[in-house]
Design a protein around this motif. Structure first.
Motif, PDB file in Angstrom:
ATOM      1  N   UNK A 163       0.824  -1.200   0.000  1.00 38.62           N
ATOM      2  CA  UNK A 163       0.000   0.000   0.000  1.00 38.62           C
ATOM      3  C   UNK A 163       0.864   1.259   0.000  1.00 38.62           C
ATOM      4  N   UNK A 164       1.942   1.240   0.755  1.00 37.08           N
ATOM      5  CA  UNK A 164       2.811   2.400   0.864  1.00 37.08           C
ATOM      6  C   UNK A 164       3.540   2.737  -0.417  1.00 37.08           C
ATOM      7  N   UNK A 165       3.743   1.743  -1.284  1.00 33.07           N
ATOM      8  CA  UNK A 165       4.419   1.996  -2.562  1.00 33.07           C
ATOM      9  C   UNK A 165       3.671   3.035  -3.406  1.00 33.07           C
ATOM     10  N   UNK A 166       2.384   3.197  -3.113  1.00 32.11           N
ATOM     11  CA  UNK A 166       1.597   4.175  -3.860  1.00 32.11           C
ATOM     12  C   UNK A 166       2.178   5.577  -3.714  1.00 32.11           C
ATOM     13  N   UNK A 167       2.712   5.890  -2.541  1.00 33.67           N
ATOM     14  CA  UNK A 167       3.276   7.223  -2.322  1.00 33.67           C
ATOM     15  C   UNK A 167       4.410   7.484  -3.306  1.00 33.67           C
ATOM     16  N   UNK A 168       5.284   6.503  -3.476  1.00 36.34           N
ATOM     17  CA  UNK A 168       6.391   6.675  -4.417  1.00 36.34           C
ATOM     18  C   UNK A 168       5.862   6.764  -5.851  1.00 36.34           C
ATOM     19  N   UNK A 169       4.855   5.959  -6.184  1.00 42.69           N
ATOM     20  CA  UNK A 169       4.298   5.977  -7.542  1.00 42.69           C
ATOM     21  C   UNK A 169       3.713   7.344  -7.876  1.00 42.69           C
ATOM     22  N   UNK A 192       5.127   9.946 -10.679  1.00 45.72           N
ATOM     23  CA  UNK A 192       4.261  10.342 -11.798  1.00 45.72           C
ATOM     24  C   UNK A 192       4.090  11.855 -11.860  1.00 45.72           C
ATOM     25  N   UNK A 193       4.062  12.506 -10.710  1.00 46.51           N
ATOM     26  CA  UNK A 193       3.919  13.962 -10.672  1.00 46.51           C
ATOM     27  C   UNK A 193       2.629  14.440 -11.308  1.00 46.51           C
ATOM     28  N   UNK A 194       2.730  15.382 -12.222  1.00 49.91           N
ATOM     29  CA  UNK A 194       1.543  15.973 -12.848  1.00 49.91           C
ATOM     30  C   UNK A 194       0.750  14.958 -13.663  1.00 49.91           C
ATOM     31  N   UNK A 195       1.359  13.838 -14.019  1.00 46.94           N
ATOM     32  CA  UNK A 195       0.662  12.827 -14.813  1.00 46.94           C
ATOM     33  C   UNK A 195      -0.228  11.930 -13.958  1.00 46.94           C
ATOM     34  N   UNK A 196      -0.074  11.984 -12.628  1.00 45.38           N
ATOM     35  CA  UNK A 196      -0.877  11.095 -11.795  1.00 45.38           C
ATOM     36  C   UNK A 196      -2.343  11.515 -11.858  1.00 45.38           C
ATOM     37  N   UNK A 197      -3.183  10.560 -12.128  1.00 46.04           N
ATOM     38  CA  UNK A 197      -4.614  10.813 -12.274  1.00 46.04           C
ATOM     39  C   UNK A 197      -5.065  10.789 -13.717  1.00 46.04           C
ATOM     40  N   UNK A 234      10.091   8.527   5.109  1.00 42.88           N
ATOM     41  CA  UNK A 234       9.049   7.887   4.300  1.00 42.88           C
ATOM     42  C   UNK A 234       7.754   8.696   4.352  1.00 42.88           C
ATOM     43  N   UNK A 235       7.465   9.238   5.522  1.00 45.52           N
ATOM     44  CA  UNK A 235       6.266  10.073   5.631  1.00 45.52           C
ATOM     45  C   UNK A 235       6.361  11.326   4.757  1.00 45.52           C
ATOM     46  N   UNK A 236       7.568  11.810   4.528  1.00 45.46           N
ATOM     47  CA  UNK A 236       7.711  12.957   3.629  1.00 45.46           C
ATOM     48  C   UNK A 236       7.223  12.586   2.229  1.00 45.46           C
ATOM     49  N   UNK A 237       7.490  11.365   1.794  1.00 40.81           N
ATOM     50  CA  UNK A 237       6.990  10.925   0.490  1.00 40.81           C
ATOM     51  C   UNK A 237       5.456  10.981   0.463  1.00 40.81           C
ATOM     52  N   UNK A 238       4.830  10.570   1.547  1.00 39.68           N
ATOM     53  CA  UNK A 238       3.373  10.592   1.616  1.00 39.68           C
ATOM     54  C   UNK A 238       2.865  12.028   1.601  1.00 39.68           C
ATOM     55  N   UNK A 239       3.568  12.913   2.270  1.00 44.92           N
ATOM     56  CA  UNK A 239       3.203  14.328   2.272  1.00 44.92           C
ATOM     57  C   UNK A 239       3.307  14.922   0.864  1.00 44.92           C
ATOM     58  N   UNK A 240       4.409  14.614   0.168  1.00 48.52           N
ATOM     59  CA  UNK A 240       4.595  15.126  -1.196  1.00 48.52           C
ATOM     60  C   UNK A 240       3.558  14.518  -2.137  1.00 48.52           C
ATOM     61  N   UNK A 241       3.228  13.253  -1.941  1.00 51.15           N
ATOM     62  CA  UNK A 241       2.197  12.620  -2.763  1.00 51.15           C
ATOM     63  C   UNK A 241       0.863  13.344  -2.598  1.00 51.15           C
ATOM     64  N   UNK A 242       0.573  13.740  -1.365  1.00 48.36           N
ATOM     65  CA  UNK A 242      -0.683  14.468  -1.122  1.00 48.36           C
ATOM     66  C   UNK A 242      -0.674  15.808  -1.838  1.00 48.36           C
ATOM     67  N   UNK A 243       0.431  16.528  -1.731  1.00 47.64           N
ATOM     68  CA  UNK A 243       0.501  17.810  -2.448  1.00 47.64           C
ATOM     69  C   UNK A 243       0.341  17.597  -3.956  1.00 47.64           C
ATOM     70  N   UNK A 244       0.932  16.546  -4.485  1.00 49.34           N
ATOM     71  CA  UNK A 244       0.813  16.257  -5.917  1.00 49.34           C
ATOM     72  C   UNK A 244      -0.650  16.071  -6.321  1.00 49.34           C
ATOM     73  N   UNK A 245      -1.368  15.285  -5.540  1.00 50.08           N
ATOM     74  CA  UNK A 245      -2.768  15.008  -5.880  1.00 50.08           C
ATOM     75  C   UNK A 245      -3.631  16.258  -5.724  1.00 50.08           C
ATOM     76  N   UNK A 246      -3.412  17.007  -4.650  1.00 55.00           N
ATOM     77  CA  UNK A 246      -4.195  18.235  -4.453  1.00 55.00           C
ATOM     78  C   UNK A 246      -3.927  19.218  -5.585  1.00 55.00           C
ATOM     79  N   UNK A 247      -2.663  19.380  -5.952  1.00 54.37           N
ATOM     80  CA  UNK A 247      -2.321  20.297  -7.043  1.00 54.37           C
ATOM     81  C   UNK A 247      -2.932  19.826  -8.364  1.00 54.37           C
ATOM     82  N   UNK A 248      -2.867  18.520  -8.627  1.00 56.24           N
ATOM     83  CA  UNK A 248      -3.445  17.995  -9.861  1.00 56.24           C
ATOM     84  C   UNK A 248      -4.955  18.185  -9.887  1.00 56.24           C
ATOM     85  N   UNK A 249      -5.601  17.937  -8.736  1.00 57.12           N
ATOM     86  CA  UNK A 249      -7.056  18.096  -8.666  1.00 57.12           C
ATOM     87  C   UNK A 249      -7.488  19.535  -8.825  1.00 57.12           C
TER      88      UNK A 249
END
Length: 551
Positions: free
Chosen positions: A98-104, A108-113, A524-539
């Motif tokens: 489940x945690x691998x999703x943060x790295x994915x 992916x960055x702006x392409x995620x979603x 590792x939690x920093x990756x999850x934090x950055x993943x959240x920012x990525x999704x919020x920015x993309x949305x």
């Protein structure tokens, strides 16, 4: 493991089970739906695929679910598979999967979603299309926000979208506009059927500045028409551009009549057998396809009727290679829906596919608890500039895109200007800013996105599981919002994600307290934090709203 990867794993397991037990694999779907259970105790994901296919396959649903659970038990990343009720399958992923999703997501960055669910589908999206006789009013502003967001969603799903503005420069409204300008230039009262508001005087004055001899010309009304319409439309374009909306095509209605497109449309409809003549006029038999009455297309005096322009415009879009034509019309155009669908059917198209008509309901503005009824400049309506001046572009776009277009919405200007969590756009943008602040503060103490220190198996906290699950849903929400033509689903998702992030932030620290040691969990939690920012920015980007780094 992403939801799509899990879906693929379940389908592979199902195919293996069907082969082992001699069942017909054609009974299986092309894709398996997995969802987040409402109760976290039921696992990370659930699927009802056994209930869907068991009857067709000739087996008991719970038995099929049990066989699937056994097959999935050996799949990497699946920690547990349980059967519930008559045949539901609840799945728990191991923390590492489940945690691998943060790295994915970070990778992916702006392409995620983004997906390819509408791969290369050519779509013509026509929206706003306000008459060039005044500033864009609040109803048009709603379509500007929703239409542009829908275009972004369709593109994120792989479609090739052309944003089109239908420039209504053929008809009586332009004549009324020109007469209104001429009257203002002469200092005369507004004509009884004319347009009022301060903007008429402003444009009339600009016409005179550019054409000083306009009033003395042989046809002054034509001068005010020619110059005034261009001035008004330039203002409309600039307003939309400032709102973040750019169009690929500005299609002039008048060109349909000048190019012979109307005559060609009548000929095409005649070839399809839906033209008839009565009382000296030419008619289109739209009642064959659900319209409430047949429509005259050429009047008895030889002039083109209104539906002739609609027919020519639709057929022109199809001739330009658009597979789907989406019309976004105002609340006063409800009667157009079946008419346009019937017209497409008369042309030999599928009205359930090739043409789609969205009707947007009204927008009411409220200030100090009282309705805002009219604009001094426009005379009778509130304009785009006035809404933006009151609450800004981001809040305006978010507020207008946040509700289904089928609903009349009230925008409380006091609420949407407020910098507090009861303002929905502030609530979401605050996550963008907070995640950025965490990144900055983490860097200050030496915590960075270190691949070697990324340990997804450490993300075992229930808040981490919830946040990862929410982030994993983003691609599916985007695809669903695009398919259903409902940008408001993105806003609802973002607000839910914001709440999930804040709860994680309160309990799961990226930066240690005081003299606590920095560990791989923090990194590792920093990756999850950055993943959240990525999704919020993309949305937010799909809604045309910024994702600030500071607030």
């Amino acid at each position: 493991m992403t939801p799509d990867a899990l879906s693929a794993a379940i389908l592979a397991a199902a195919r293996a089970v069907f082969a082992e037990r001699g069942l017909d694999p054609q009974m299986l779907p092309d894709a398996v739906t997995v969802e987040r259970p409402r109760n976290p105790e039921h696992g990370d994901y659930a699927t009802n695929v056994a209930l869907q296919v068991a009857k067709r396959a000739g087996v008991v649903p719970r038995d099929l679910a049990s066989w699937l659970a056994e097959a999935l038990a050996g799949v990497d990343g699946v920690a547990k598979a349980d059967v519930a009720g008559p045949g539901f399958l609840n799945l728990t992923l191991d923390a590492a999967a489940q945690g691998e999703l943060a790295r994915a997501i970070v990778t992916a960055g702006a392409a995620y979603g983004r997906t390819d669910t509408l791969d290369k589908l050519r779509i013509n999206l026509e929206f706003v299309s306000a008459n060039p006789t005044g500033p864009v009013h609040i109803g048009g502003v709603r379509w500007a926000a929703v239409g542009d967001s829908l275009a972004r969603l369709l593109e994120a799903s792989g479609a090739e979208v052309t944003r089109e503005y239908y420039f209504n420069d053929h008809g009586a409204q332009i004549d009324r506009f020109a007469r209104s300008l001429l009257a203002a230039a002469k200092g005369e009262p507004t004509p009884e059927d004319g347009y009022g508001g301060d903007y008429i005087g402003e444009i009339a004055a600009e016409v005179l500045r550019r054409e000083p001899d306009a009033l003395a010309s042989d046809d002054p009304q034509e001068v005010f028409r020619r110059v005034g319409v261009d001035l008004m439309f330039d203002e409309v374009k600039n307003s939309l551009r400032d709102f973040g909306v750019e169009f690929d095509v500005y299609f002039h209605e008048n060109s349909l009549f000048e190019s012979g497109a109307v005559e060609r449309a009548v000929a095409t409809l005649r070839e399809h057998g839906h033209i008839f003549e009565k009382d000296g006029a030419v008619w289109l038999r739209t009642t064959d396809f659900g319209d409430d009455k047949d429509r005259p297309i050429i009047k008895s005096n030889g002039e083109a009727a209104y539906v002739a322009g609609d027919a020519a415009y639709y057929l022109d879009k199809r001739a330009r290679g658009f597979e789907i034509c989406i019309y976004m019309l105002g609340a006063d155009h409800t009667g157009y829906v079946q008419r346009l669908r019937a017209l497409a059917a008369c042309a030999g198209d599928d009205p359930n596919y090739n043409i789609q008509v969205l009707i947007g309901q009204l927008v009411n503005l409220v200030k100090d608890g009282q309705p805002v009824r009219m604009s001094k400049r426009a005379g009778t309506v509130v304009t785009m500039e006035e809404l933006v001046d009151a609450i800004g572009v981001d809040a305006s776009r978010y507020a207008l895109s946040r509700s289904s277009v089928n609903q009349t919405i009230d925008i409380d200007l006091d609420l949407w200007a407020r910098r507090s969590n009861d303002n929905p756009v502030f609530y979401v943008q605050y996550v963008a800013a907070r995640t950025a602040a965490v990144i900055r503060n983490a860097a200050d103490v030496g915590i960075t996105l270190d691949e070697t220190a990324f340990k997804p198996e450490l993300l075992t906290h229930e808040r981490e599981s919830a946040l990862l699950g929410a982030l994993g849903e983003f691609p599916r929400v985007v695809a669903s919002a695009a398919e259903l033509r409902e940008p408001h689903r993105i806003a609802h998702y973002l607000e839910s994600l914001a709440g999930t992030y804040h709860r994680w932030y309160d309990e799961c620290r990226v930066i240690p307290k005081g003299d606590e040691e920095i560990t791989d969990l923090n990194r590792t939690r920093l990756w999850l934090n950055v993943a959240t920012r990525t999704v919020v920015a993309n949305g937010l980007g799909l809604l045309g709203v910024s994702a600030p780094e500071r607030m």
